[in-house]
Design a protein around this motif. Structure first.
Motif, PDB file in Angstrom:
ATOM      1  N   ILE A 193       6.628  -3.406 -17.243  1.00  0.00           N
ATOM      2  CA  ILE A 193       6.743  -2.084 -16.628  1.00  0.00           C
ATOM      3  C   ILE A 193       7.210  -2.208 -15.179  1.00  0.00           C
ATOM      4  CG2 ILE A 193       5.426  -0.080 -15.822  1.00  0.00           C
ATOM      5  CD1 ILE A 193       3.758  -0.293 -18.348  1.00  0.00           C
ATOM      6  N   PHE A 194       6.614  -3.139 -14.433  1.00  0.00           N
ATOM      7  CA  PHE A 194       7.000  -3.279 -13.032  1.00  0.00           C
ATOM      8  C   PHE A 194       8.434  -3.785 -12.905  1.00  0.00           C
ATOM      9  CE2 PHE A 194       7.071  -5.786  -9.040  1.00  0.00           C
ATOM     10  CZ  PHE A 194       6.942  -4.714  -8.167  1.00  0.00           C
ATOM     11  N   ALA A 195       8.844  -4.722 -13.760  1.00  0.00           N
ATOM     12  CA  ALA A 195      10.214  -5.220 -13.709  1.00  0.00           C
ATOM     13  C   ALA A 195      11.212  -4.103 -14.003  1.00  0.00           C
ATOM     14  CB  ALA A 195      10.385  -6.369 -14.703  1.00  0.00           C
ATOM     15  N   LEU A 196      10.880  -3.220 -14.939  1.00  0.00           N
ATOM     16  CA  LEU A 196      11.756  -2.082 -15.236  1.00  0.00           C
ATOM     17  C   LEU A 196      11.829  -1.121 -14.057  1.00  0.00           C
ATOM     18  CD1 LEU A 196      10.788  -1.333 -18.954  1.00  0.00           C
ATOM     19  CD2 LEU A 196      12.867  -2.421 -18.107  1.00  0.00           C
ATOM     20  N   LEU A 197      10.700  -0.898 -13.390  1.00  0.00           N
ATOM     21  CA  LEU A 197      10.704  -0.032 -12.210  1.00  0.00           C
ATOM     22  C   LEU A 197      11.599  -0.596 -11.114  1.00  0.00           C
ATOM     23  CD1 LEU A 197       6.943   1.009 -11.897  1.00  0.00           C
ATOM     24  CD2 LEU A 197       8.858   2.491 -12.458  1.00  0.00           C
ATOM     25  N   VAL A 198      11.586  -1.917 -10.979  1.00  0.00           N
ATOM     26  CA  VAL A 198      12.399  -2.552  -9.938  1.00  0.00           C
ATOM     27  C   VAL A 198      13.878  -2.462 -10.280  1.00  0.00           C
ATOM     28  CG1 VAL A 198      12.948  -4.769  -8.859  1.00  0.00           C
ATOM     29  CG2 VAL A 198      10.569  -4.092  -9.157  1.00  0.00           C
ATOM     30  N   ARG A 199      14.230  -2.780 -11.515  1.00  0.00           N
ATOM     31  CA  ARG A 199      15.640  -2.875 -11.882  1.00  0.00           C
ATOM     32  C   ARG A 199      16.270  -1.537 -12.237  1.00  0.00           C
ATOM     33  NH1 ARG A 199      17.307  -6.826  -9.141  1.00  0.00           N
ATOM     34  NH2 ARG A 199      16.053  -8.711  -9.441  1.00  0.00           N
ATOM     35  N   LEU A 200      15.540  -0.670 -12.880  1.00  0.00           N
ATOM     36  CA  LEU A 200      16.120   0.588 -13.352  1.00  0.00           C
ATOM     37  C   LEU A 200      15.892   1.759 -12.402  1.00  0.00           C
ATOM     38  CD1 LEU A 200      15.248   0.401 -17.170  1.00  0.00           C
ATOM     39  CD2 LEU A 200      17.302  -0.390 -15.982  1.00  0.00           C
ATOM     40  N   LEU A 201      14.764   1.787 -11.716  1.00  0.00           N
ATOM     41  CA  LEU A 201      14.427   2.923 -10.852  1.00  0.00           C
ATOM     42  C   LEU A 201      14.503   2.586  -9.366  1.00  0.00           C
ATOM     43  CD1 LEU A 201      11.421   4.458 -12.851  1.00  0.00           C
ATOM     44  CD2 LEU A 201      13.848   5.064 -12.943  1.00  0.00           C
ATOM     45  N   GLY A 202      14.901   1.385  -9.030  1.00  0.00           N
ATOM     46  CA  GLY A 202      15.136   1.047  -7.637  1.00  0.00           C
ATOM     47  C   GLY A 202      13.909   0.909  -6.770  1.00  0.00           C
ATOM     48  N   TRP A 203      12.777   0.544  -7.349  1.00  0.00           N
ATOM     49  CA  TRP A 203      11.596   0.325  -6.511  1.00  0.00           C
ATOM     50  C   TRP A 203      11.929  -0.705  -5.455  1.00  0.00           C
ATOM     51  CZ3 TRP A 203       8.700  -3.839  -5.038  1.00  0.00           C
ATOM     52  CH2 TRP A 203       7.449  -3.580  -4.500  1.00  0.00           C
ATOM     53  N   PRO A 204      11.467  -0.563  -4.203  1.00  0.00           N
ATOM     54  CA  PRO A 204      10.560   0.481  -3.685  1.00  0.00           C
ATOM     55  C   PRO A 204      11.237   1.536  -2.825  1.00  0.00           C
ATOM     56  CG  PRO A 204      10.536  -1.401  -2.223  1.00  0.00           C
ATOM     57  CD  PRO A 204      11.571  -1.704  -3.281  1.00  0.00           C
ATOM     58  N   VAL A 205      12.586   1.617  -2.857  1.00  0.00           N
ATOM     59  CA  VAL A 205      13.296   2.481  -1.915  1.00  0.00           C
ATOM     60  C   VAL A 205      13.686   3.823  -2.515  1.00  0.00           C
ATOM     61  CG1 VAL A 205      14.187   0.554  -0.575  1.00  0.00           C
ATOM     62  CG2 VAL A 205      15.481   1.375  -2.539  1.00  0.00           C
TER      63      VAL A 205
ATOM     64  N   ARG B 207       0.816  -1.204   0.000  1.00  0.00           N
ATOM     65  CA  ARG B 207       0.000   0.000   0.000  1.00  0.00           C
ATOM     66  C   ARG B 207       0.853   1.258   0.000  1.00  0.00           C
ATOM     67  NH1 ARG B 207      -3.645   1.243   5.223  1.00  0.00           N
ATOM     68  NH2 ARG B 207      -3.042   3.395   5.297  1.00  0.00           N
ATOM     69  N   PHE B 208       2.016   1.207   0.652  1.00  0.00           N
ATOM     70  CA  PHE B 208       2.895   2.375   0.742  1.00  0.00           C
ATOM     71  C   PHE B 208       4.086   2.250  -0.205  1.00  0.00           C
ATOM     72  CE2 PHE B 208       0.817   1.762   4.845  1.00  0.00           C
ATOM     73  CZ  PHE B 208       0.210   2.990   5.021  1.00  0.00           C
ATOM     74  N   ALA B 209       3.960   1.432  -1.221  1.00  0.00           N
ATOM     75  CA  ALA B 209       5.060   1.221  -2.172  1.00  0.00           C
ATOM     76  C   ALA B 209       4.543   1.440  -3.586  1.00  0.00           C
ATOM     77  CB  ALA B 209       5.649  -0.174  -2.013  1.00  0.00           C
ATOM     78  N   ALA B 210       4.117   2.660  -3.837  1.00  0.00           N
ATOM     79  CA  ALA B 210       3.642   3.000  -5.187  1.00  0.00           C
ATOM     80  C   ALA B 210       4.784   2.836  -6.185  1.00  0.00           C
ATOM     81  CB  ALA B 210       3.126   4.432  -5.183  1.00  0.00           C
ATOM     82  N   PRO B 211       4.482   2.480  -7.441  1.00  0.00           N
ATOM     83  CA  PRO B 211       3.148   2.352  -8.034  1.00  0.00           C
ATOM     84  C   PRO B 211       2.708   0.904  -8.240  1.00  0.00           C
ATOM     85  CG  PRO B 211       4.746   2.677  -9.778  1.00  0.00           C
ATOM     86  CD  PRO B 211       5.525   2.533  -8.492  1.00  0.00           C
ATOM     87  N   PHE B 212       3.007   0.008  -7.297  1.00  0.00           N
ATOM     88  CA  PHE B 212       2.678  -1.412  -7.459  1.00  0.00           C
ATOM     89  C   PHE B 212       1.183  -1.605  -7.706  1.00  0.00           C
ATOM     90  CE2 PHE B 212       1.447  -5.539  -5.708  1.00  0.00           C
ATOM     91  CZ  PHE B 212       2.329  -6.373  -6.362  1.00  0.00           C
ATOM     92  N   ASN B 213       0.355  -1.089  -6.802  1.00  0.00           N
ATOM     93  CA  ASN B 213      -1.091  -1.254  -6.940  1.00  0.00           C
ATOM     94  C   ASN B 213      -1.663  -0.400  -8.070  1.00  0.00           C
ATOM     95  OD1 ASN B 213      -1.440  -3.143  -4.833  1.00  0.00           O
ATOM     96  ND2 ASN B 213      -1.272  -1.521  -3.323  1.00  0.00           N
ATOM     97  N   ARG B 214      -1.021   0.716  -8.368  1.00  0.00           N
ATOM     98  CA  ARG B 214      -1.513   1.565  -9.459  1.00  0.00           C
ATOM     99  C   ARG B 214      -1.330   0.883 -10.806  1.00  0.00           C
ATOM    100  NH1 ARG B 214       1.264   7.248  -7.367  1.00  0.00           N
ATOM    101  NH2 ARG B 214       0.196   7.289  -5.331  1.00  0.00           N
ATOM    102  N   ILE B 215      -0.224   0.193 -10.981  1.00  0.00           N
ATOM    103  CA  ILE B 215      -0.006  -0.534 -12.236  1.00  0.00           C
ATOM    104  C   ILE B 215      -1.082  -1.593 -12.410  1.00  0.00           C
ATOM    105  CG2 ILE B 215       1.550  -2.100 -13.443  1.00  0.00           C
ATOM    106  CD1 ILE B 215       3.880  -0.615 -12.181  1.00  0.00           C
ATOM    107  N   LYS B 216      -1.389  -2.323 -11.337  1.00  0.00           N
ATOM    108  CA  LYS B 216      -2.426  -3.353 -11.421  1.00  0.00           C
ATOM    109  C   LYS B 216      -3.785  -2.741 -11.743  1.00  0.00           C
ATOM    110  CE  LYS B 216      -1.875  -5.302  -7.418  1.00  0.00           C
ATOM    111  NZ  LYS B 216      -2.084  -6.283  -6.331  1.00  0.00           N
ATOM    112  N   PHE B 217      -4.117  -1.647 -11.067  1.00  0.00           N
ATOM    113  CA  PHE B 217      -5.431  -1.041 -11.293  1.00  0.00           C
ATOM    114  C   PHE B 217      -5.565  -0.518 -12.717  1.00  0.00           C
ATOM    115  CE2 PHE B 217      -8.011   2.802 -11.540  1.00  0.00           C
ATOM    116  CZ  PHE B 217      -9.243   2.301 -11.151  1.00  0.00           C
TER     117      PHE B 217
END
Length: 265
Positions: free
Chosen positions: A141-153, A50-60
């Protein structure tokens, strides 16, 4: 937004009885209130990350885009306009590109009864193409956010308990091993379910009649869920693996600081 999403096919397609529409509106209202209460509470209860955007936003937005496109096509099927024709042509191209032997889309199309009308069979193919393509885009998209943008920190510290309220780190051995194990299970299920769900429906022939799922409103949700739920499992697996990496990295920093302190003393 959740309430509007659930009610969208019923409002746009406008098929079925009045009682069914009322039930759908009630479900939409209850679901919207539950999500509102969850996001308004100080402590999480069910919704993860819930506090780790945009995980739920991507799904929605992935699910909303799928439902909106399919509802628009179903609404304009009788008298298609230029936008509906464009969406249908793109959907046919996506479905054809994913319709190869033993593919998930091919498994869905094999469930369509022979006596089904060409228009409905065409809609099922278009819906399967759109749903599966959007689900793959969500994962990428989520995999790129994790690897390239350092989600969720990238926006601050990550609190495991606040974002994984259903996860119990005190059971099942080391927390990192447990996270890796759950990540592997989720990713494996996510990739296998699109193949297994059509097979399960075929095996349950007589209990679940495939033809009963071909109503436009029903098929929108069934095909969307067929692609969306496995994609969310893959995303959850990637997220759990990422959390395990963060905990491992933090442990290394703590151990390194402890060793430096001992050497200083």
């Amino acid at each position: 937004m959740i309430a509007v999403l659930i009610a969208l096919p019923s409002l746009m397609v406008a098929q079925g009885t009045q009682e069914a529409s009322q039930i759908i509106l009630l479900i939409a209202f209850v679901a919207g209130m539950l999500v509102f209460a969850e996001y308004s509470a100080q402590s999480p209860t069910i919704i993860e990350f819930r506090f780790a955007a945009p995980f739920n936003r991507i799904k929605f937005f992935g699910l909303a885009l799928t439902v909106l496109i399919l509802s628009s096509i179903a609404r304009g099927a009788g008298n298609p306009g230029s936008l509906t024709l464009l969406l249908m042509d793109l959907g046919r191209a996506l479905g054809a590109s994913l319709d190869f032997p033993y593919s998930p889309v091919r498994q869905v199309l094999l469930l369509v009864p022979v006596h089904t009308s060409m228009e409905l069979a065409d809609f099922i193919a278009i819906a399967a193409g759109y749903s599966y393509t959007i689900s793959l885009v969500m994962i990428v998209i989520f995999a790129l956010l994790v690897r390239l943008l350092g989600w969720p920190v990238r926006r601050g510290a990550f609190n495991v308990w606040m974002n994984l309220p259903m996860f119990d780190p005190t059971r099942g051995g080391d927390v990192v091993q447990k996270l890796h194990r759950e990540a592997g299970i989720n990713i494996s299920l996510g990739f296998v379910l699109p193949f297994l769900l059509p097979v399960a429906v075929a095996l349950l022939d007589g209990i679940v009649e495939p033809a009963s799922l071909l109503h436009p409103q029903r098929s929108i949700w069934v095909i969307s869920a067929w692609a969306f739920l496995p994609a969310t499992l893959v995303m959850r697996g990637i997220a759990m693996h990422r959390v395990a990496e963060l905990i491992t990295a933090k442990r290394r920093r703590v151990y390194a600081q402890a060793e430096d302190a001992l050497q200083t003393v």
